[in-house]
Design a protein around this motif. Structure first.
Motif, short mmCIF file in Angstrom:
data_model
loop_
_atom_site.label_atom_id
_atom_site.label_comp_id
_atom_site.label_asym_id
_atom_site.label_seq_id
_atom_site.Cartn_x
_atom_site.Cartn_y
_atom_site.Cartn_z
N ASN A 103 1.00 -1.35 -0.28
CA ASN A 103 0.10 0.00 -0.15
C ASN A 103 0.72 1.31 -0.39
N ALA A 104 0.14 2.07 -0.05
CA ALA A 104 1.27 3.61 -0.73
C ALA A 104 2.03 3.82 0.67
N ALA A 105 1.05 3.75 1.49
CA ALA A 105 1.80 4.12 3.25
C ALA A 105 2.89 3.58 3.51
N LEU A 106 2.63 2.26 3.49
CA LEU A 106 4.54 1.60 3.52
C LEU A 106 5.04 0.93 2.70
N ILE A 107 5.15 2.13 1.33
CA ILE A 107 6.38 2.39 0.47
C ILE A 107 6.68 3.17 0.30
N ASP A 108 5.97 4.53 1.31
CA ASP A 108 6.50 5.53 1.67
C ASP A 108 6.99 5.98 2.56
N LEU A 109 6.97 4.34 3.95
CA LEU A 109 7.77 4.71 4.58
C LEU A 109 9.15 3.25 4.78
N ALA A 118 19.21 5.64 5.06
CA ALA A 118 20.60 5.15 4.91
C ALA A 118 21.76 5.30 3.71
N LYS A 119 20.78 6.70 2.83
CA LYS A 119 21.71 7.09 1.71
C LYS A 119 21.40 5.93 0.54
N VAL A 120 20.66 5.35 0.43
CA VAL A 120 20.26 4.22 -0.61
C VAL A 120 19.70 4.67 -1.99
N ASP A 121 20.23 5.33 -2.89
CA ASP A 121 20.13 5.84 -3.79
C ASP A 121 18.65 5.43 -4.93
N LEU A 122 17.71 5.00 -4.45
CA LEU A 122 16.78 4.15 -5.17
C LEU A 122 15.60 4.56 -3.96
N THR A 123 13.88 5.12 -5.18
CA THR A 123 12.81 4.51 -5.02
C THR A 123 12.03 3.71 -5.34
N LEU A 124 11.23 3.20 -4.54
CA LEU A 124 10.45 2.07 -5.00
C LEU A 124 9.47 2.76 -4.97
N PRO A 125 8.40 1.69 -6.71
CA PRO A 125 6.79 2.65 -7.13
C PRO A 125 6.12 2.12 -6.32
N VAL A 126 5.38 3.07 -6.25
CA VAL A 126 4.06 2.58 -5.23
C VAL A 126 3.34 1.65 -6.74
N ASP A 127 3.28 0.55 -6.83
CA ASP A 127 2.75 -0.44 -7.20
C ASP A 127 1.80 -0.40 -6.45
N VAL A 128 -0.43 -0.25 -6.42
CA VAL A 128 -0.68 -1.39 -5.68
C VAL A 128 -1.33 -2.11 -6.45
N GLN A 129 -1.17 -2.62 -7.41
CA GLN A 129 -2.47 -3.12 -8.46
C GLN A 129 -2.04 -4.75 -7.46
N PRO A 130 -3.25 -5.45 -7.20
CA PRO A 130 -2.86 -6.89 -7.26
C PRO A 130 -2.80 -7.70 -8.21
N LEU A 131 -1.79 -9.11 -7.65
CA LEU A 131 -1.13 -9.26 -9.41
C LEU A 131 -2.25 -11.38 -8.76
N ILE A 132 -3.08 -11.12 -7.68
CA ILE A 132 -3.88 -12.60 -7.15
C ILE A 132 -5.13 -11.84 -7.66
N VAL A 133 -5.88 -12.11 -9.22
CA VAL A 133 -7.32 -11.36 -8.95
C VAL A 133 -8.17 -12.42 -9.86
N ALA A 134 -9.39 -12.48 -9.54
CA ALA A 134 -10.70 -12.94 -10.02
C ALA A 134 -10.78 -12.81 -11.42
N GLY A 135 -11.02 -13.85 -12.32
CA GLY A 135 -10.94 -13.46 -13.76
C GLY A 135 -12.35 -14.06 -15.00
N TYR A 136 -12.08 -13.80 -15.89
CA TYR A 136 -13.11 -14.59 -16.54
C TYR A 136 -13.05 -14.84 -17.81
N VAL A 137 -12.56 -17.17 -18.13
CA VAL A 137 -11.99 -17.62 -19.28
C VAL A 137 -13.33 -16.99 -19.98
N SER A 138 -12.75 -16.24 -20.92
CA SER A 138 -13.96 -15.27 -22.04
C SER A 138 -13.73 -16.90 -23.31
N GLU A 139 -12.83 -17.35 -22.72
CA GLU A 139 -12.02 -18.35 -25.06
C GLU A 139 -11.55 -19.15 -23.60
N SER A 140 -11.93 -20.95 -23.67
CA SER A 140 -11.34 -21.98 -23.90
C SER A 140 -11.41 -22.92 -24.60
#
Length: 205
Positions: A66-72, A80-102
Motif C-alpha cells: 500500500n502507499a503508506a508502506l511504500i512511503d515508509l 540509509a543513503k540508498v539512491d533508490l525509490t520504490l514505485p507505489v504499485d498497489v495493483q493486486p497480482l492474484i485476482v478474479a478472472g473470467y474465462v472468455s475462451e477455452s
C-alpha cells in the motif's frame, strides 16, 4: 515488485524482490541491505531488517503493498543513503478472472489455451486442469505474483504456446480444506472480474 516476510524462517526481515539478475553482491547500510548485480550494478532486491517495528504482527507470506508502506520504506532508503525509490504499485497480482475462451491445446490431449479477462487486461493462459471451462470465474495469478509455496509466476511457453499467468487451484492458494483432487477453484458467477483475491478469501476458507 514482491514483498515477503517470514520471521520464523528467515528472521525479522522484510524481503523486497525487484528483478532477476546475474552474480549478486550485497551492500548494507543501517537496517537496509541492497542486493545488486555485480556487472550492471542494478538493484535486484532489498532487505529491511527489524521489520516487525513497522509491520507489526505480520503473518508469514506475501505482504500487501500500500502507499503508506511504500512511503515508509522509501524514507528508510533515504535515511540509509540508498539512491533508490520504490514505485507505489498497489495493483493486486492474484485476482478474479473470467474465462472468455477455452480451446484445446494444439499439441496436448489435456491442456487448454484460455483467454482470461482480468479486468484491465486479457491474458492468455495455458491450463491443464480437467475442470476448466469457458464462462467460469476463476482465480488468476498474474506475472510476478508470489504463491504461498514461494513460487514466483513467470511467463512461460508450454508445448509451443505462450502462457502469461496461472489459473489457480485451492491447493495452490493454500486454502484450508482444499480438495485433494486436481482442478481449479471456480468462483461464484457474481464475483467481480479483477477483484483482489485477498478480499475473497473469507468465502473460501
Amino acid at each position: 515488485m514482491i514483498l515477503y516476510y517470514n520471521r520464523k524462517g528467515i528472521g525479522d526481515t522484510l524481503i523486497v524482490y525487484l528483478k532477476e539478475g546475474g552474480k549478486q553482491s550485497v551492500q548494507t547500510k543501517n537496517d537496509v541491505a541492497r542486493v545488486f548485480d555485480e556487472t550492471t550494478n542494478e538493484t535486484l532486491g532489498l532487505n529491511f531488517f527489524n521489520a516487525s517495528q513497522f509491520l507489526g504482527d505480520q503473518a508469514t507470506g506475501a505482504v500487501a503493498v500500500n502507499a503508506a508502506l511504500i512511503d515508509l520504506l522509501n524514507q528508510k532508503l533515504t535515511d540509509a543513503k540508498v539512491d533508490l525509490t520504490l514505485p507505489v504499485d498497489v495493483q493486486p497480482l492474484i485476482v478474479a478472472g473470467y474465462v472468455s475462451e477455452s480451446k484445446k491445446h494444439p499439441d496436448s490431449d489435456h491442456m487448454h489455451v484460455c483467454q482470461v479477462d482480468c479486468g484491465e487486461e486479457t491474458l492468455q493462459i495455458v491450463c491443464g486442469a480437467p475442470n476448466i471451462e469457458q464462462g467460469q470465474k476463476v482465480v488468476v495469478a498474474k506475472i510476478g505474483a508470489l504463491m504461498p509455496n514461494g513460487t514466483i509466476i513467470r511467463p512461460t511457453v508450454l508445448r509451443g504456446v505462450s502462457s502469461d499467468g496461472m489459473i489457480c487451484s485451492a491447493r495452490e492458494l493454500a486454502l484450508a480444506n482444499a480438495p485433494q483432487k486436481r482442478g481449479i477453484l471456480v468462483l461464484n458467477s457474481e464475483t467481480q472480474v479483477g477483484q483482489d483475491f485477498n478480499s475473497l478469501k473469507k468465502m473460501h476458507v
